[in-house]
Design a protein around this motif. Structure first.
Motif, PDB file in Angstrom:
ATOM      1  N   UNK A  10       0.844  -1.190   0.000  1.00  0.00           N
ATOM      2  CA  UNK A  10       0.000   0.000   0.000  1.00  0.00           C
ATOM      3  C   UNK A  10       0.885   1.248   0.000  1.00  0.00           C
ATOM      4  N   UNK A  11       1.938   1.163   0.839  1.00  0.00           N
ATOM      5  CA  UNK A  11       2.855   2.301   0.913  1.00  0.00           C
ATOM      6  C   UNK A  11       4.262   1.813   0.604  1.00  0.00           C
ATOM      7  N   UNK A  12       4.899   2.480  -0.357  1.00  0.00           N
ATOM      8  CA  UNK A  12       6.319   2.198  -0.602  1.00  0.00           C
ATOM      9  C   UNK A  12       7.037   3.527  -0.622  1.00  0.00           C
ATOM     10  N   UNK A  13       7.815   3.796   0.425  1.00  0.00           N
ATOM     11  CA  UNK A  13       8.586   5.039   0.384  1.00  0.00           C
ATOM     12  C   UNK A  13      10.064   4.706   0.317  1.00  0.00           C
ATOM     13  N   UNK A  14      10.752   5.494  -0.456  1.00  0.00           N
ATOM     14  CA  UNK A  14      12.138   5.201  -0.784  1.00  0.00           C
ATOM     15  C   UNK A  14      12.935   6.481  -0.547  1.00  0.00           C
ATOM     16  N   UNK A  15      13.764   6.445   0.492  1.00  0.00           N
ATOM     17  CA  UNK A  15      14.728   7.528   0.665  1.00  0.00           C
ATOM     18  C   UNK A  15      14.095   8.922   0.720  1.00  0.00           C
ATOM     19  N   UNK A  16      13.003   9.041   1.445  1.00  0.00           N
ATOM     20  CA  UNK A  16      12.317  10.346   1.530  1.00  0.00           C
ATOM     21  C   UNK A  16      13.138  11.330   2.353  1.00  0.00           C
ATOM     22  N   UNK A  17      13.314  12.510   1.814  1.00  0.00           N
ATOM     23  CA  UNK A  17      13.944  13.562   2.615  1.00  0.00           C
ATOM     24  C   UNK A  17      13.045  14.797   2.605  1.00  0.00           C
ATOM     25  N   UNK A  18      13.128  15.537   3.699  1.00  0.00           N
ATOM     26  CA  UNK A  18      12.340  16.771   3.793  1.00  0.00           C
ATOM     27  C   UNK A  18      13.100  17.721   4.694  1.00  0.00           C
ATOM     28  N   UNK A  19      13.352  18.910   4.170  1.00  0.00           N
ATOM     29  CA  UNK A  19      14.076  19.917   4.938  1.00  0.00           C
ATOM     30  C   UNK A  19      13.208  21.155   5.064  1.00  0.00           C
ATOM     31  N   UNK A  20      13.092  21.673   6.268  1.00  0.00           N
ATOM     32  CA  UNK A  20      12.361  22.916   6.477  1.00  0.00           C
ATOM     33  C   UNK A  20      13.331  24.048   6.656  1.00  0.00           C
ATOM     34  N   UNK A  21      12.895  25.183   6.294  1.00  0.00           N
ATOM     35  CA  UNK A  21      13.693  26.360   6.555  1.00  0.00           C
ATOM     36  C   UNK A  21      13.031  27.119   7.690  1.00  0.00           C
ATOM     37  N   UNK A  22      13.698  27.170   8.824  1.00  0.00           N
ATOM     38  CA  UNK A  22      13.171  27.935   9.955  1.00  0.00           C
ATOM     39  C   UNK A  22      14.046  29.168  10.105  1.00  0.00           C
ATOM     40  N   UNK A  24      16.827  31.270   9.341  1.00  0.00           N
ATOM     41  CA  UNK A  24      17.998  31.075   8.484  1.00  0.00           C
ATOM     42  C   UNK A  24      18.565  29.668   8.608  1.00  0.00           C
ATOM     43  N   UNK A  25      17.945  28.876   9.477  1.00  0.00           N
ATOM     44  CA  UNK A  25      18.472  27.531   9.718  1.00  0.00           C
ATOM     45  C   UNK A  25      17.661  26.516   8.921  1.00  0.00           C
ATOM     46  N   UNK A  26      18.349  25.599   8.272  1.00  0.00           N
ATOM     47  CA  UNK A  26      17.678  24.484   7.620  1.00  0.00           C
ATOM     48  C   UNK A  26      17.537  23.363   8.627  1.00  0.00           C
ATOM     49  N   UNK A  27      16.292  22.892   8.795  1.00  0.00           N
ATOM     50  CA  UNK A  27      16.074  21.764   9.697  1.00  0.00           C
ATOM     51  C   UNK A  27      15.807  20.538   8.842  1.00  0.00           C
ATOM     52  N   UNK A  28      16.678  19.532   8.976  1.00  0.00           N
ATOM     53  CA  UNK A  28      16.475  18.303   8.209  1.00  0.00           C
ATOM     54  C   UNK A  28      15.559  17.391   9.004  1.00  0.00           C
ATOM     55  N   UNK A  29      14.273  17.429   8.684  1.00  0.00           N
ATOM     56  CA  UNK A  29      13.301  16.660   9.455  1.00  0.00           C
ATOM     57  C   UNK A  29      13.362  15.180   9.084  1.00  0.00           C
ATOM     58  N   UNK A  30      13.514  14.912   7.809  1.00  0.00           N
ATOM     59  CA  UNK A  30      13.665  13.525   7.349  1.00  0.00           C
ATOM     60  C   UNK A  30      14.944  13.416   6.524  1.00  0.00           C
TER      61      UNK A  30
END
Lengths: 257, 416
Positions: A10-22, A24-30
């Protein structure tokens, strides 16, 4: 599309990345999350706050889009879609359950359950039928005309479960579904989720930080710092109501183990 | 989700907060009510005045000495400045070759005199008129007879008086036929009383004493022109038909310019104006007033619209979580946009319709207060006001609705 997918994922996730910008800092959430969920699984995602749980939930729920990686939901790539297409996917393939229920206050239980079908273009008569059926499934047939403020917390969450069910989604995503409930109502909700999974074969993914809730699922994925650190089957999943909730101390020890 | 469903959702949201919806609509209700009332009243006044002008007599032209600028002083000042108008001028207008579209001509010399009855005196308007005055001006007698050809020839000292003059001079005698009055110390006998004609073209004609033109010119207001001809203050010209009126006007102008020896390029020293022209200019002034009043009222509509926008913005903020949820379960941007837009349009149009009701009441109240007017709910005003209020709702709904539609579902769901 789901039917064409022979491997029943049902779900296949592969190497998901997500970065937020807070600021001036980038937060790498995934930082590269990979796992698969088979049809009919009941699993939990755990992790301390800041581990990326919420971000993962938003991505899985198609409320947000990953920076990189791929996400196949029911065999369809949904990683890079437009807003309207995402809305369509959410409507058809995902059932949401929230910690705070998120029912519309001035609307009856029945009308709350009709909401996803309203946006799915289901004709009124069929909407009513399916919503009534879903409410019956969660044991609230006699509360259809009640407004949320006339229902207990557990009952409200059951209405929310019925709402998540009505469009026959590929997966139900529950974000801390018992977080706002007393333990008795929490067990009630877990019991319903378990029976939906067991009897109707519905795939359920629960995000929680409560190890006791996680023990009611078949599989636990632990996140830490945006990565999967544990992905294992639960040895002997609890049936809701079968075991008393252990003391907080033993739960923490168990979590550490 | 289709329009019907969106409408139902919008109505549901409004009925959940009835008091607020009602208060929000109030601005539009008052605005539309004001527009409708004022425009209906304006139209009623316009119709009333048009009607009054009609009663003067159709296909009538007025020729007065002087131009509009110098006309304030009437016959006397024109007689000093320009050449004035004389009996000869009036007679010349009956030329069947030069003025084929002129049917009849009436002469009038106006002035004021001290009127005395049994020792009580007052100053009243006096009109010396020709024998065909009653036909030309639709003057009807309520008693006695009108001035006739014999009176003109004999320069008789007889008078026909308006109903207001009767009230003023003979408060105890409704039928003063045969009574003797003195105009500037000249004795006159009352031979007729006119029916009321109300206020009209230039003055209230019920308040005038009519005497034979010849008597006025020789005895009461003697004033002679260049050729030894008597002056007059006004010529009435009746055109053969209503659509030949402007042709008659051209013919009159040509004849008088020639008689007054006005060089081409110079201005007329008289003014010829048709009833239609007076009507048009009066109606023009009135419609400007009506539009102006309508515009003021429209400002209150605008204010009502701002009220709607204000409440819609509050509503969007209040319902942020609802919007987040709707998006989570599959509402698209346009579904949310439509929902809030419809809410604001429904508010405005409902307010508009209630406002039309209010305007109807206002119009009826005016009709009751001023019985001469017959104000009617002007369809034009109703359509204009409801369309405009719908547009106001749409316009002032766009910003709140766009804001709602562009909310990020994640943030919206988390909103406290």
């Amino acid at each position: 599309m789901g039917q064409a997918n022979s491997n029943h994922q049902v779900i296949e996730i592969e190497n998901l990345t997500r970065t937020y910008r807070l600021g001036k800092i980038d937060v790498q959430a995934l930082r590269g999350v990979t796992f698969r969920v088979r049809r009919g699984e009941l699993l939990s995602v755990m992790g301390p706050s800041g581990s990326g749980k919420s971000t993962l939930m938003n991505l899985l729920g198609c409320l947000d889009q990953p920076d990189a990686g791929s996400y196949l939901l029911d065999g369809e790539e949904v990683g890079q879609l437009g807003d309207d297409q995402l809305a369509r996917i959410r409507n058809r393939s995902i059932g949401f359950i929230f910690q705070t229920f998120n029912l519309l206050a001035r609307t009856t239980a029945l009308a709350n359950c009709e909401l996803p079908m309203l946006y799915g273009g289901v004709p009124p008569r069929e909407r009513k039928e399916r919503a009534s059926k879903a409410l019956a499934e969660v044991g609230l047939a006699d509360r259809a005309d009640h407004h949320p403020n006339e229902l207990s917390g557990g009952q409200q969450q059951r209405v929310a479960i019925a709402r998540a069910l009505v469009n026959n989604p590929a997966v139900i995503l529950a974000d801390e579904p018992t977080g706002n409930l007393d333990s008795k109502s929490g067990i009630e909700v877990m019991s319903i989720l378990q029976s939906l999974n067991r009897d109707a074969g519905i795939t359920v993914l629960i995000v929680t930080h409560d190890p006791f809730i996680a023990r009611h699922t078949q599989r636990v994925i632990r996140l830490q710092d945006g990565r999967v650190v544990v992905d294992e089957a639960v040895a002997h999943p609890l049936r809701a109501g079968e075991a008393e909730r252990p003391s907080e101390v033993s739960l923490e020890e168990e979590a550490r183990a | 989700m289709n329009l019907l469903e969106s409408g139902r959702v919008a109505l549901g949201a409004l009925s959940a907060n009835k008091l607020r919806a009602a208060l929000t609509m109030l601005g539009i209700i008052i605005g539309v009510g004001a527009v409708v009332t004022l425009m209906s009243a304006g139209n009623a006044v316009e119709a009333y005045i048009t009607n009054q002008f009609r009663s003067i007599g159709s296909n009538l032209l007025f020729v007065a000495p002087g131009t509009f600028d110098s006309q304030r002083g009437g016959a006397a000042s024109a007689a000093i400045g320009g050449k004035g108008l004389t009996n000869g001028d009036a007679a010349a207008l009956l030329d069947p070759v030069l003025a084929p579209d002129v049917l009849a001509v009436g002469l009038e010399l106006t002035g004021a005199a001290v009127v005395d009855y049994r020792g009580e005196s007052r100053i009243l308007s006096i009109s010396g008129v020709g024998p065909n005055y009653d036909d030309l001006r639709n003057a009807k007698l309520s008693a006695g007879r009108f001035l006739d050809e014999g009176d003109q020839v004999a320069e008789s000292r007889v008078a026909v008086i308006g109903p207001l003059v009767v009230d003023e001079l003979f408060p105890e005698n409704a039928l003063p036929i045969g009574e003797q009055i003195r105009l500037d110390d000249i004795q006159f006998r009352v031979v007729g009383v006119l029916e009321s004609r109300g206020g009209s073209a230039f003055a209230n004609e019920d308040n005038i004493i009519y005497i034979p033109l010849s008597t006025a010119q020789t005895r009461v207001f003697p004033s002679r022109g260049r050729r030894g001809d008597f002056h007059i203050s006004l010529i009435y010209v009746q055109a053969i038909t209503e659509d030949r009126t402007s042709a008659a006007e051209d013919q009159i102008t040509a004849i008088l310019r020639q008689r007054h020896e006005i060089q081409s390029g110079d201005d007329d020293d008289f003014t010829a104006i048709s009833q239609a022209e007076i009507l048009t200019s009066a109606a023009g002034v009135l419609s400007v007033v009506t539009i102006f009043l309508g515009a003021i009222a429209a400002i209150s509509l605008l204010v009502g619209g701002i009220g709607i926008m204000n409440i819609m913005l509050v509503s969007v903020t209040e319902r942020t979580r609802e919007i987040g949820l709707r998006k989570a379960v599959g509402a698209r941007r346009r579904d949310i946009l439509l929902q809030f837009l419809l809410e604001s349009v429904v508010l405005a149009v409902a307010g508009g319709l209630l406002g039309v009701g209010l305007g109807g009441l206002g119009t009826a109240a005016i009709g009751r207060a001023a019985s001469d007017l017959a104000p009617q709910l002007s369809l034009q005003a109703v359509l204009l006001a409801t369309t405009f209020s719908g547009l106001v709702g749409l316009f002032f709904g766009i910003y709140p609705a766009t804001r709602a539609a562009s909310l990020n579902p994640i943030d919206a769901l988390r909103y406290e």
